[in-house]
Motif scaffolding. Structure first.
Motif, PDB file in Angstrom:
ATOM      1  N   ASP A  14      66.030 -39.417  32.945  1.00  0.00           N
ATOM      2  CA  ASP A  14      66.890 -38.211  32.442  1.00  0.00           C
ATOM      3  C   ASP A  14      67.937 -38.070  33.240  1.00  0.00           C
ATOM      4  OD1 ASP A  14      63.722 -36.098  32.147  1.00  0.00           O
ATOM      5  OD2 ASP A  14      64.751 -37.566  30.899  1.00  0.00           O
ATOM      6  N   ASP A 130      60.956 -37.919  38.378  1.00  0.00           N
ATOM      7  CA  ASP A 130      62.146 -36.501  38.014  1.00  0.00           C
ATOM      8  C   ASP A 130      61.794 -35.556  38.543  1.00  0.00           C
ATOM      9  OD1 ASP A 130      64.411 -36.299  36.491  1.00  0.00           O
ATOM     10  OD2 ASP A 130      63.205 -34.662  35.193  1.00  0.00           O
ATOM     11  N   GLY A 135      65.496 -41.468  40.805  1.00  0.00           N
ATOM     12  CA  GLY A 135      65.629 -41.876  39.393  1.00  0.00           C
ATOM     13  C   GLY A 135      66.061 -43.388  39.504  1.00  0.00           C
TER      14      GLY A 135
END
Length: 186
Positions: A14, A130, A135
Protein backbone atom coordinates in the motif's frame (compact mmCIF):
# COMPACT_ATOMS: atom_id res chain seq x y z
CA UNK A 1 -2.05 -18.15 -2.29
CA UNK A 2 1.59 -17.21 -2.91
CA UNK A 3 3.87 -14.95 -0.89
CA UNK A 4 2.96 -11.90 -2.98
CA UNK A 5 -0.74 -12.57 -2.32
CA UNK A 6 -0.11 -12.77 1.42
CA UNK A 7 1.94 -9.56 1.34
CA UNK A 8 -0.73 -7.78 -0.70
CA UNK A 9 -3.41 -8.95 1.72
CA UNK A 10 -1.32 -7.67 4.61
CA UNK A 11 -1.07 -4.28 2.90
CA UNK A 12 2.70 -4.50 2.40
CA UNK A 13 2.49 -2.71 -0.94
CA UNK A 14 0.00 0.00 0.00
CA UNK A 15 1.16 3.54 -0.63
CA UNK A 16 0.46 4.71 2.93
CA UNK A 17 3.42 5.39 5.15
CA UNK A 18 6.30 4.47 2.85
CA UNK A 19 8.42 4.82 5.95
CA UNK A 20 8.97 8.53 5.59
CA UNK A 21 8.05 9.38 9.19
CA UNK A 22 10.52 9.94 11.96
CA UNK A 23 11.65 6.90 13.89
CA UNK A 24 13.44 6.62 17.21
CA UNK A 25 17.12 6.00 16.53
CA UNK A 26 16.76 7.12 12.93
CA UNK A 27 19.88 8.16 11.11
CA UNK A 28 19.81 11.80 10.14
CA UNK A 29 22.10 13.26 7.55
CA UNK A 30 23.27 16.87 7.62
CA UNK A 31 21.92 19.22 4.92
CA UNK A 32 24.00 19.23 1.80
CA UNK A 33 23.80 21.57 -1.18
CA UNK A 34 23.25 19.87 -4.54
CA UNK A 35 26.09 19.89 -7.00
CA UNK A 36 25.72 22.51 -9.67
CA UNK A 37 25.24 21.53 -13.28
CA UNK A 38 28.42 21.41 -15.26
CA UNK A 39 30.62 20.19 -12.41
CA UNK A 40 32.27 16.86 -12.86
CA UNK A 41 31.22 14.09 -10.53
CA UNK A 42 34.14 12.13 -9.14
CA UNK A 43 33.79 8.36 -9.38
CA UNK A 44 32.28 6.55 -6.43
CA UNK A 45 34.78 5.73 -3.73
CA UNK A 46 35.93 2.15 -3.77
CA UNK A 47 36.40 2.17 -0.01
CA UNK A 48 33.67 2.86 2.53
CA UNK A 49 34.36 5.89 4.74
CA UNK A 50 35.25 3.84 7.80
CA UNK A 51 38.58 2.06 7.64
CA UNK A 52 37.06 -1.43 7.82
CA UNK A 53 33.75 -0.62 6.09
CA UNK A 54 31.86 -1.20 9.34
CA UNK A 55 29.79 1.52 10.98
CA UNK A 56 27.89 1.89 14.23
CA UNK A 57 24.16 2.49 13.88
CA UNK A 58 23.55 6.20 13.41
CA UNK A 59 26.78 6.74 11.44
CA UNK A 60 26.83 7.92 7.82
CA UNK A 61 28.58 6.26 4.87
CA UNK A 62 29.83 8.91 2.42
CA UNK A 63 30.81 7.97 -1.12
CA UNK A 64 33.15 9.96 -3.35
CA UNK A 65 30.36 10.83 -5.79
CA UNK A 66 28.27 12.59 -3.12
CA UNK A 67 25.84 9.80 -2.22
CA UNK A 68 25.41 9.31 1.54
CA UNK A 69 23.68 6.51 3.46
CA UNK A 70 22.66 6.42 7.11
CA UNK A 71 21.17 3.54 9.09
CA UNK A 72 19.41 4.17 12.40
CA UNK A 73 19.57 1.89 15.42
CA UNK A 74 17.19 -1.07 15.58
CA UNK A 75 13.93 -0.35 17.41
CA UNK A 76 11.90 -3.33 18.69
CA UNK A 77 8.21 -3.41 17.78
CA UNK A 78 5.26 -5.75 18.12
CA UNK A 79 4.00 -6.70 14.66
CA UNK A 80 0.26 -6.42 14.04
CA UNK A 81 -1.90 -9.46 13.30
CA UNK A 82 -1.70 -8.68 9.57
CA UNK A 83 2.11 -8.55 9.48
CA UNK A 84 4.03 -10.89 7.21
CA UNK A 85 7.45 -12.35 8.01
CA UNK A 86 7.30 -12.45 11.83
CA UNK A 87 7.59 -15.70 13.74
CA UNK A 88 6.43 -15.98 17.37
CA UNK A 89 9.40 -15.96 19.75
CA UNK A 90 11.57 -13.81 17.50
CA UNK A 91 12.31 -10.13 18.09
CA UNK A 92 10.89 -7.87 15.40
CA UNK A 93 12.87 -4.66 14.87
CA UNK A 94 12.70 -1.70 12.54
CA UNK A 95 15.58 0.32 11.17
CA UNK A 96 15.40 3.51 9.16
CA UNK A 97 17.61 3.82 6.10
CA UNK A 98 18.22 7.31 4.70
CA UNK A 99 19.85 7.97 1.32
CA UNK A 100 20.99 11.48 0.37
CA UNK A 101 21.70 12.19 -3.29
CA UNK A 102 24.66 14.57 -3.49
CA UNK A 103 25.17 13.95 -7.21
CA UNK A 104 23.90 16.08 -10.10
CA UNK A 105 21.60 13.33 -11.45
CA UNK A 106 18.54 11.45 -10.22
CA UNK A 107 19.35 8.40 -8.10
CA UNK A 108 17.26 5.29 -8.79
CA UNK A 109 16.27 3.85 -5.42
CA UNK A 110 15.32 0.51 -7.02
CA UNK A 111 19.08 -0.10 -7.03
CA UNK A 112 19.29 0.10 -3.22
CA UNK A 113 19.41 -3.27 -1.45
CA UNK A 114 19.12 -3.66 2.31
CA UNK A 115 19.77 -6.99 4.03
CA UNK A 116 20.51 -8.01 7.61
CA UNK A 117 22.22 -10.86 9.42
CA UNK A 118 21.98 -11.92 13.04
CA UNK A 119 24.86 -12.53 15.48
CA UNK A 120 25.27 -16.03 14.05
CA UNK A 121 25.72 -14.69 10.51
CA UNK A 122 22.33 -15.93 9.28
CA UNK A 123 20.28 -13.68 7.03
CA UNK A 124 17.17 -12.60 8.91
CA UNK A 125 13.67 -12.44 7.43
CA UNK A 126 12.09 -9.14 6.39
CA UNK A 127 8.91 -8.13 8.21
CA UNK A 128 6.14 -6.25 6.36
CA UNK A 129 3.52 -4.53 8.50
CA UNK A 130 1.31 -1.81 7.04
CA UNK A 131 -0.12 -0.91 10.45
CA UNK A 132 3.39 0.09 11.59
CA UNK A 133 4.36 1.61 8.19
CA UNK A 134 6.93 -1.11 7.56
CA UNK A 135 6.72 -1.71 3.83
CA UNK A 136 8.79 -2.46 0.77
CA UNK A 137 11.56 0.02 1.58
CA UNK A 138 13.00 2.72 -0.67
CA UNK A 139 11.19 3.15 -3.97
CA UNK A 140 11.22 5.57 -6.89
CA UNK A 141 14.02 8.08 -7.39
CA UNK A 142 15.59 10.86 -5.36
CA UNK A 143 16.48 14.19 -6.94
CA UNK A 144 19.91 15.83 -6.63
CA UNK A 145 20.37 17.46 -3.22
CA UNK A 146 17.41 15.59 -1.74
CA UNK A 147 17.02 12.64 0.62
CA UNK A 148 14.71 9.66 0.86
CA UNK A 149 14.07 7.50 3.92
CA UNK A 150 12.25 4.24 4.54
CA UNK A 151 11.66 1.93 7.47
CA UNK A 152 12.67 -1.72 7.09
CA UNK A 153 11.52 -4.51 9.41
CA UNK A 154 13.53 -7.60 10.34
CA UNK A 155 12.74 -10.69 12.42
CA UNK A 156 15.67 -11.74 14.62
CA UNK A 157 15.68 -15.21 16.23
CA UNK A 158 16.44 -15.40 19.98
CA UNK A 159 19.88 -16.96 19.39
CA UNK A 160 20.94 -14.08 17.12
CA UNK A 161 20.01 -11.00 19.16
CA UNK A 162 23.54 -10.31 20.41
CA UNK A 163 24.13 -8.29 17.23
CA UNK A 164 22.45 -7.20 14.03
CA UNK A 165 24.54 -6.48 10.94
CA UNK A 166 22.84 -4.42 8.23
CA UNK A 167 24.26 -4.26 4.70
CA UNK A 168 23.25 -1.48 2.31
CA UNK A 169 24.32 -1.41 -1.34
CA UNK A 170 23.50 1.60 -3.51
CA UNK A 171 23.77 0.87 -7.23
CA UNK A 172 26.34 -1.24 -9.00
CA UNK A 173 29.46 0.94 -8.75
CA UNK A 174 29.55 1.57 -4.99
CA UNK A 175 30.74 -1.01 -2.48
CA UNK A 176 28.37 -2.23 0.20
CA UNK A 177 28.51 -0.53 3.58
CA UNK A 178 27.77 -2.29 6.87
CA UNK A 179 26.31 -1.18 10.21
CA UNK A 180 26.41 -3.33 13.33
CA UNK A 181 25.06 -3.11 16.85
CA UNK A 182 23.08 -4.86 19.54
CA UNK A 183 19.43 -5.74 19.17
CA UNK A 184 17.63 -4.04 22.08
CA UNK A 185 15.30 -6.12 24.22
CA UNK A 186 11.62 -5.78 23.29
Amino acid sequence: MGVVGVLMGAGAFDGGGRGTGESAGAATLPPRAPRTAGTTTPPASTDPSSADGLHAFGDTQRYGDGVEVGVGAPVPFTPSRGAAGHEAGNTAVTIQVTVRNGTDARLDLALVTVTARDADGREVTRVFDDEHHVGPGLTGSVLPGRSAAAVYGFDVPPSGTAALEVEVKVGFDRPSAFWIGRVPAP
